[in-house]
Write an enzyme that holds these catalytic residues in place. Structure first.
Site, PDB file in Angstrom:
ATOM      1  N   ASP A 246       0.675  -1.257  -0.070  1.00  0.00           N
ATOM      2  CA  ASP A 246       0.200   0.626  -0.107  1.00  0.00           C
ATOM      3  C   ASP A 246       0.902   1.580  -0.254  1.00  0.00           C
ATOM      4  OD1 ASP A 246      -1.949   1.814   0.838  1.00  0.00           O
ATOM      5  OD2 ASP A 246      -3.741  -0.016   1.556  1.00  0.00           O
ATOM      6  N   HIS A 269       1.589   2.009  -3.026  1.00  0.00           N
ATOM      7  CA  HIS A 269       1.273   2.128  -3.791  1.00  0.00           C
ATOM      8  C   HIS A 269       1.660   4.010  -4.152  1.00  0.00           C
ATOM      9  CE1 HIS A 269      -2.714   0.140  -2.778  1.00  0.00           C
ATOM     10  NE2 HIS A 269      -1.825  -0.607  -3.886  1.00  0.00           N
TER      11      HIS A 269
END
Ligand SMILES: *[C@@H]1O[C@H](CO)[C@@H](O)[C@H](O)[C@H]1NC(C)=O
Ligand SMILES: *[C@@H]1O[C@H](CO)[C@@H](O)[C@H](O)[C@H]1NC(C)=O
Ligand SMILES: *[C@@H]1O[C@H](CO)[C@@H](O)[C@H](O)[C@H]1NC(C)=O
Ligand SMILES: *[C@@H]1O[C@H](CO)[C@@H](O)[C@H](O)[C@H]1NC(C)=O
Ligand SMILES: *[C@@H]1O[C@H](CO)[C@@H](O)[C@H](O)[C@H]1NC(C)=O
Ligand SMILES: *[C@@H]1O[C@H](CO)[C@@H](O)[C@H](O)[C@H]1NC(C)=O
Ligand SMILES: *[C@@H]1O[C@H](CO)[C@@H](O)[C@H](O)[C@H]1NC(C)=O
Length: 434
Positions: A246, A269
Site C-alpha cells: 500500500d 502505491h
C-alpha cells in the site's frame, strides 16, 4: 582489604556484562534536506543515566516494558536485549520525558484477534488503532540494525480473509510525541499500517527496513502503509527501504513541513497525499512537503495526490467528498521510476463517477503550488504509453501545478503521454497531454 573492597564493588555493580553494554542512541541528522529549526531527539552523551533492562518474555513482556519505562523515565534507557518479547498488553507510553529505548530484541504482539479490541488504543480517524503508542518528549527509539518488530501479518491477513473487520493495530504509533528519533529498526509484516505518526512534531525517522510478504494467495497483505502522517509537522523520513503493498508514505490531514528523502520503495502505491476532502465540514491541510530522491519500483503510482470532489450523492456514489482545505507547496524532486504504472497521479475527482459529474461539483479543497521535477527511469506496460494523470475539477481550485524535466521511457518505446483535465494555465512543461 583491597581485595574485599573490589569484591564489594563488583557485587554492587549493576548486572550488565560487557556484552550487554547499552549503546547510546546513534547520532543521526536530517540529510541532505532538513526543515528550518528542526529539533528531533536529543544527542545524548554516554550513558550516565539508569539502564532498565527488560528480560525476554514469551507470555507478556508488556508490563515489564511499561515498568522499565516508568523507572528509567527522566534520563535513562530502556534496553531490550537480543531475544523474543511477545506483548499481550497494550502499552500507553505517552508519559515519556528524556528517555531512550534501545531495542536489540525481537518484539511481537500476541496473535489473538479477540484480545486486541479490548486492549488497543482506538481512534476515530480511519478506525486506526495501535498496539502501543509513544508520546512525550526527548525520546530516541533505536534498533541499531538489530532490533525487529515482527507483526506476524499473515495471521491477521488470514483472519481478515474470513472477517474483513478484524482489528489490525499499527505496529508502531506515536500520539503526541515531540523531539524524537526512530531509527535502525527492522519491521516485518505489519497487520495493517506499519507506522502512524500523529499529533507529533520534530520527529526524525531514519535507517528503517520494512518488509511485507504473504505466502497465501487467498490472504494477501492488506493496507500495509509504510508511514501515515496525521496532525503532525516537522517530520523527516529518510534512508529507508520499504517493500509493501500500500502507500509507501501517506500524508493524511494536517501534515505540514515534512521531508521524505532517500527512500527505496517497492511494490507500493507510492508517496501519496490524501485522500483529502472526504468529509463535509472538515478542513484538511497538507502543506510544505519536500519529497526528494525516491527510488520507486513496481508501484501503482509514484507521486500521487488524491482529493475528493465537491459533494453530491451522484458525484462520488456516496456522501463522501466536499471537505474544505488546501494542498499547497508540495515538491517531488529527483524521482527514479522502475516499472511503475503512473509516475504522477493528481486527481481532484477521487471516486467521481465521471469527469462530467466532477466538473459539475468541483472540489472545495484547493490544490496549488505543486512541483514535479526530475523524473527518470521507466513506466510499466499497464497504461503504455500513458505514464500519468493530471486531473483537476476546475482551474479555479487547482492551479500552479508545474511539471518539468520528465525523462521516463515507456516499454513500447512510444513517447509517453498524460491524461490532463482542467489544468488551466498550469505549466506542464514538455509533457504531452493525450
Ligand atoms: C563516549 O565515550 C567515549 C570514551 O570516553 C568517547 O570516545 C565518545 O566520544 C563518547 N560518545 C559520546 C556520544 O559522547
Ligand atoms: C520474533 O518472535 C516471534 C515470537 O517468538 C517469532 O514468531 C518470530 O519468528 C520472531 N521473528 C524474528 C524475525 O526473529
Ligand atoms: C490527537 O489529538 C487529538 C486532540 O487531543 C485527540 O483527540 C486524538 O485522539 C489524538 N490522536 C489521533 C490519532 O487522532
Ligand atoms: C487541521 O487544521 C485546521 C486548521 O487549523 C483545523 O481547522 C482542522 O480541524 C484540523 N484538522 C484535523 C484533523 O486536525
Ligand atoms: C538517493 O538515495 C539513495 C538511497 O535510496 C542513496 O544511496 C543515494 O546516495 C541518494 N542520492 C542522492 C543524490 O542523495
Ligand atoms: C515549501 O516547503 C518547503 C519544504 O517544507 C519549505 O522549505 C519552503 O520554505 C516552503 N515554501 C514556502 C513558500 O512556504
Ligand atoms: C456520468 O455519471 C452520471 C451519474 O451516474 C450519468 O448520469 C452520466 O450519464 C455520466 N456521464 C457520462 C459522460 O458518462
Amino acid at each position: 582489604m583491597k581485595l574485599l573492597t573490589l569484591v564489594a564493588l563488583a557485587t554492587a555493580l549493576p548486572s550488565l556484562s560487557v556484552a550487554d553494554k547499552v549503546p547510546s542512541a546513534p547520532v543521526i541528522s536530517a540529510y541532505p534536506k532538513s526543515p528550518g529549526n528542526f529539533q528531533p531527539g536529543p544527542h545524548r552523551k554516554n550513558h550516565t543515566g539508569k539502564v532498565c533492562k527488560v528480560k525476554p518474555n514469551l507470555v507478556d513482556a508488556g508490563p515489564s516494558i511499561l515498568a522499565a519505562a516508568h523507572k528509567c523515565n527522566n534520563g535513562g534507557t530502556v534496553f531490550l536485549p537480543q531475544g523474543d518479547f511477545i506483548i499481550a498488553t497494550a502499552l500507553d507510553l505517552t508519559f515519556l520525558n528524556n528517555i531512550d529505548f534501545a531495542i536489540w530484541g525481537n518484539i511481537s504482539f500476541k496473535q489473538d484477534i479477540d484480545l486486541w479490541p479490548t486492549q488497543a488504543f482506538q481512534y476515530t480517524f480511519q478506525s486506526a488503532s495501535m498496539f502501543w503508542r509513544f508520546g512525550g518528549k526527548n525520546v530516541n527509539i533505536y534498533g541499531d540494525g538489530k532490533g525487529v518488530i515482527d507483526g506476524a501479518g499473515q495471521f491477521w491477513w488470514s483472519a481478515m480473509a474470513e472477517d474483513s473487520s478484524v482489528m489490525r493495530p499499527c505496529l508502531l504509533g506515536t500520539d503526541g510525541l515531540h523531539h524524537a528519533t526512530i531509527s535502525g529498526i527492522k519491521m516485518l509484516n505489519s497487520p495493517g499500517w506499519f507506522n502512524l505518526i500523529s499529533n507529533s512534531t520534530d520527529i526524525l525517522v531514519s535507517d528503517m527496513t520494512m518488509l511485507v510478504g504473504s505466502s497465501l494467495p487467498d490472504a494477501p497483505a492488506k493496507n500495509t502503509d509504510g508511514w501515515d502522517i496525521y496532525r503532525s509537522s516537522n517530520v523527516v523520513i529518510q534512508n529507508s527501504r520499504i517493500v509493501n503493498t500500500d502507500d509507501c508514505v501517506s500524508f493524511k490531514p494536517n501534515s505540514t513541513q515534512i521531508i521524505v528523502q532517500n527512500l527505496d520503495c517497492t511494490g507500493s502505491h507510492g508517496i501519496s497525499v490524501g485522500s483529502l476532502g472526504q468529509y463535509q465540514g472538515e478542513t484538511d491541510l497538507v502543506e510544505d512537503l519536500y519529497i526528494y530522491n525516491i527510488t520507486m519500483t513496481n508501484a501503482g503510482d509514484l507521486a500521487r495526490i488524491k482529493v475528493w470532489p465537491g459533494v453530491s450523492p451522484d458525484t462520488t456514489g456516496s456522501t463522501s467528498g466536499g471537505g474544505l482545505g488546501l494542498v499547497r507547496n508540495v515538491t517531488y524532486d529527483h524521482m527514479q521510476s522502475n516499472n511503475n504504472d503512473h509516475i504522477i497521479s493528481v486527481s481532484q475527482c477521487y471516486y467521481a463517477k465521471n469527469q462530467t459529474m466532477c466538473d459539475m461539483y468541483p472540489a472545495k479543497l484547493v490544490i496549488e503550488d505543486v512541483l514535479f521535477k526530475d523524473f527518470t527511469g521507466t513506466s510499466s506496460k499497464k497504461y503504455d504509453p500513458e505514464i500519468g494523470e493530471l486531473t483537476c475539477s476546475s482551474p479555479d481550485v487547482c492551479h500552479d501545478i508545474s511539471v518539468s524535466d520528465i525523462k521516463v521511457t515507456t516499454p513500447s518505446g512510444n513517447p509517453p503521454t498524460f491524461i490532463c483535465n482542467n489544468m488551466g494555465n498550469s505549466d506542464l512543461g514538455e509533457i504531452t497531454c493525450a
